[in-house]
Structures are given as structure tokens and as C-alpha cells.
Design a protein around this motif. Structure first.
Motif: not given
Length: 109
Positions: A1-7, A31-36, A38-39
Motif C-alpha cells: 500500500m506504500n506505492s499508493i501514497g508514493k504515487n 498531517n493526514y496528507i503526509g500520513m497517506v 508515507r503509507g
């Protein structure tokens, strides 16, 4: 799921948006955008759609690495890149791909 955040991060940066900008446009916290990105958090469907609409990208572009059909999107993106090259450069790339396929252990004669 990290790839979703990276994309998501990649498309945000391509749009020259800061996390703060994306947060403001989507009504989310920075903060929420950052957490998304970062996965650490997986957004709800409604939030995911809001992020995609704000970035102007389709879900398949962000989910490319987790969908079984993601290779179709990758092929399309690759085709767009190849179209921008000269014929000579495209032919060289196709030769490399053909060679790799010939030597692939996955292909059966």
C-alpha cells in the motif's frame, strides 16, 4: 500500500502542489496528507476520490502497482513516452525489449 501514497506524492509534486495546498483543496489536514503519502493511512473511498479529483488523475494511475491489470496502464504510459522519441531511438528500445523477452525464463517455446 506504500506505492499508493508514493504515487499520490508523485502526482502532487508534478502538479507543483505542496502538501499544504493539497490539504487545503481537499479539506484535509497536512498531517493526514503526509500520513497517506508515507503509507501510514489508507484514505476512505470518498477521501481517495477527492484527492484524485484534486490532482486530476485517474484511480488506475495511482493504483498501478497494486492492480493486477496495472501493466495495461504502464503500457499506455510507456507508449506515450515512446511516441515522443525518434524512430531510431524507439527501434533501439524495441530491440532491447525483444532481446529480453527471448532470454526470459517465463516464456515457453
Amino acid at each position: 500500500m506504500n506505492s499508493i501514497g508514493k504515487n499520490i506524492r508523485t502526482y502532487r509534486q508534478l502538479r507543483k502542489l505542496r502538501q499544504e495546498d493539497l490539504a487545503e483543496k481537499t479539506g484535509l489536514s497536512t498531517n493526514y496528507i503526509g500520513m497517506v503519502e508515507r503509507g501510514e493511512k489508507i484514505p476512505s473511498l470518498e477521501t481517495f476520490i477527492s484527492i484524485l479529483n484534486t490532482l486530476g488523475v485517474s484511480a488506475d494511475m495511482v493504483l498501478i502497482d497494486v492492480l493486477h491489470t496495472g501493466y495495461v496502464v504502464k503500457n499506455s504510459l510507456l507508449a506515450e513516452k515512446l511516441d515522443k522519441l525518434s524512430r531510431e531511438d524507439r527501434d533501439k528500445i524495441y530491440d532491447v525489449i525483444d532481446t529480453m523477452i527471448k532470454h526470459s525464463t517465463q516464456i515457453k517455446p
